[in-house]
Design a protein around this motif. Sequence first.
Motif, PDB file in Angstrom:
ATOM      1  N   UNK A  92      65.610  69.899  70.987  1.00 42.60           N
ATOM      2  CA  UNK A  92      64.478  70.809  70.813  1.00 42.60           C
ATOM      3  C   UNK A  92      63.164  70.051  70.730  1.00 42.60           C
ATOM      4  N   UNK A  93      63.188  68.877  70.110  1.00 43.45           N
ATOM      5  CA  UNK A  93      62.030  67.987  70.101  1.00 43.45           C
ATOM      6  C   UNK A  93      62.442  66.725  70.845  1.00 43.45           C
ATOM      7  N   UNK A  94      62.026  66.620  72.095  1.00 36.46           N
ATOM      8  CA  UNK A  94      62.434  65.455  72.881  1.00 36.46           C
ATOM      9  C   UNK A  94      61.832  64.166  72.345  1.00 36.46           C
ATOM     10  N   UNK A  95      60.661  64.272  71.708  1.00 35.33           N
ATOM     11  CA  UNK A  95      60.037  63.060  71.203  1.00 35.33           C
ATOM     12  C   UNK A  95      58.672  63.348  70.632  1.00 35.33           C
ATOM     13  N   UNK A  96      57.999  62.274  70.264  1.00 34.83           N
ATOM     14  CA  UNK A  96      56.668  62.378  69.687  1.00 34.83           C
ATOM     15  C   UNK A  96      55.618  62.305  70.792  1.00 34.83           C
ATOM     16  N   UNK A  97      54.382  62.726  70.446  1.00 31.06           N
ATOM     17  CA  UNK A  97      53.281  62.626  71.387  1.00 31.06           C
ATOM     18  C   UNK A  97      53.531  63.410  72.647  1.00 31.06           C
ATOM     19  N   UNK A 102      56.188  67.252  77.410  1.00 30.90           N
ATOM     20  CA  UNK A 102      57.001  67.138  78.621  1.00 30.90           C
ATOM     21  C   UNK A 102      58.363  66.605  78.187  1.00 30.90           C
ATOM     22  N   UNK A 103      59.383  67.429  78.308  1.00 37.50           N
ATOM     23  CA  UNK A 103      60.658  67.125  77.681  1.00 37.50           C
ATOM     24  C   UNK A 103      61.652  66.501  78.650  1.00 37.50           C
ATOM     25  N   UNK A 126      60.199  62.592  90.421  1.00 42.62           N
ATOM     26  CA  UNK A 126      60.255  62.387  88.980  1.00 42.62           C
ATOM     27  C   UNK A 126      58.905  62.672  88.342  1.00 42.62           C
ATOM     28  N   UNK A 127      58.933  62.847  87.041  1.00 44.58           N
ATOM     29  CA  UNK A 127      57.697  63.018  86.280  1.00 44.58           C
ATOM     30  C   UNK A 127      56.923  61.705  86.253  1.00 44.58           C
TER      31      UNK A 127
END
Length: 812
Positions: A92-97, A102-103, A126-127
Amino acid sequence: MPTHNRTPHPYSPLALCIFASFGLLAESALAANSADPALETVTVTGTRGEQRTVISSPAPIDVIPAEQLKTVGRDGLMETLNALLPSYNLPAMSGAGASGVIRAAGLRGLNADQVLVLVNGKRRHNSGLLQSGSWTSSGSTPADLDLIPANLIERIEVLRDGAAAQYGSDAIAGVINIILKQQDSGGQASASYGQNYLGDGSTRQESVSHGFALPNDGFVHLALENRNQDRFTRAEPVVREGFAANGVTRVPKAYEVVNEGYGNPESKITNFAYNAELPLSNGTSLYSFSTLSHRDGYKHANFRQATANGNITEIYPDGASAKRPLDEDDFQVVFGGRGELAGWNTDLSTSYSRDYIRLTTSRNLNASFGPASPTTFYMGSQTFKQWVNNLDFTQAFDTGLAKPTQVSFGVEHRYEDWKLGQGEYLSWARGDYVYTSGPFAGQEPNTSSSVRGVSPDDAGQADRNVYAGYVDVGFYPTDKLYTAVALRHERYDDSAGSTTNGKLTTRYDFTPEFALRATVSNGFRAPSLAQSVYQQSSVSSYQATTNGYTQYYYKHLAPDSAVGKALGAKELKPEKSQNFSVGFTWQPLPQMTTTLDVYQINIDDRLVLSDILTGRDVVAVMESYGLRDFNGAQFYTNAVDTRTRGVDLLTDYRADYGQFGTVRWSAALNHNETKIENIKDDITTPSGAGIFGHSAQGYLLRGNPRDKIILGADWRVGQWRSNLRVTRFGEVTQPGSTQDTDRSFGAKWITDLNVGYDFSNGVSLEVGANNLFDVVPDKNGITSSTGLGQYGYISPFGFGGGYWYTRLAYNF
């Protein structure tokens, strides 16, 4: 804001699962004449030329039709796949910042960059964003599925098998192939709104799509989608330090506030896309499809105490939480032609894409410039460009075997470019300000209090060309035995070098209803350009001291940088994999199917993010290279060899209850477990310590749930429809610096329910709830001094709680 306390709902989701299971068993004796359309859909992923369905495929594959996508009341394609696929992992929270906006998601417990995404069989770019702040997919630059409008999708095919020999690198865990709509008339307009039970985190979405006829039975189908997501936080209220005016002086005070960064970010996405084909008179067809997207969003950084080293009380007397906004512009366009050349079905195509991400920060400052510091900065950019050209041939030959032999071959050229752009001067430079009073009097402050901008030394760019050729042959030694062999050679013109990958696939149909299947393959994933180039400076934490709060900075180093090498980094090597899979397909009834596949994925030289290396020896090395203010460093490295074992089990049953309608009962399970086979003992810090320690290992091994079970019932009667889905997410463990500080969050059952009605005039109305019973993770995380962490950071279903929504659509 009050603390969010919840009481468990008295009705257990498990009870709903048991009820659904009894319904399935009770109906097994009833006659049903209709099979599941999804199971009968002809697939194009995994085999070339020959038409296959899910049940007749020689490799495990899922098909998700557009109608099934609409049963999920979640926003964005990634959330939808997470609700429907047990092998799909989306924290649900891929990461910080920026990694929170963008997950990143993966298959079978592997990283997000080990999945290849195709659209209409063509590689999706890719992103541009490197997932540097992601906990479970750090270093990934995966394709961003949320930039593809769901209302243009005809179906999604998910190949759960290694396919590097068929489609190229990145396909270690599998392939997601998105097939776009081809209708030349009709369309739909829809609008939806929803919010958390607590009244926050609202989401609004509007979309419209329509098909138009072109000459010679051609078509163009257009789609537009807009989605706004409001942020929410679940941080605990905490006491923070500030200053209050007292005449002409300022005196310390304490006050209670809530950190704004512990939850979903704010995000706005607009997607436009089309899919078109124009047949010509000579039997050739021209085709094109494209996506164009804009996203802006932000996530809050950690709160900066007023008394912290790095704050200027003249600017923020009460402290502040910096914002981390991003603006993204993304597009991809594909042109191609299909026809026949000397008896071969031929496909020639070219694709160009660009993803540009502009990073800024507000409510921030550069304390080294004192009270004169600005509060808004341009931090830099990350840009990925890709140009892909393909020429493919396929033809069936009568070779005297039981059935025609399918021969396919082709060539590919791919150009990639990734750039880390420099930020403005004041975002990274050091001024000469010195504190004149307070706990840090006489000391120099730190610079930016969240993440520093990209300095000229950090900025970088890399590009490369990739040349590939493949051959794929499928044949029938007998009418019951199918065998396919694929070989692919790729040459990179950078340090990744060359590779030849192979795949052997076989399937034996013992009866028309039961078959065994197996695959063995090897794979190759070159380090991304971003992993080799990326450098950045960030705040890792705030620590309370007797003199106030001190910020701890760390440096993310490029592996081939001089200081990185001095700390033990080495030039990145490609990951190499071996995939093994064996399973069966079984259709005991015309309306019932079961597939089971057991797999093992070995990855050598797996790319991971090191622990943050700290200690006097590390700091001394960094200072010797002119890097001041830093307490540690980390970098990407080929640190480990891993083995992932797992099983996929899927069962579908379509029951016809006459006047009471039809129900599609489904049960799906994925279990996977990753083991570290070897940690490279030749990678050490200057002190001789290893760089892949307890915390880094913990995220790799237990950051994703080992088990995910989805039980569903899709009921249709007349103009009514209802979908019940119950998902069990297994336990996850968020590692600390030592085993004593690890925190495990137990398995939970999450129930989703929606009900819809289709009016006779083309209007449909739907209401529903995600997480119907308002379940949250175990509240046993270590709460920080700023009120974060009680639910951890890596929950696979989040901690926003229950969410209700309604959707109105008009079909024309």
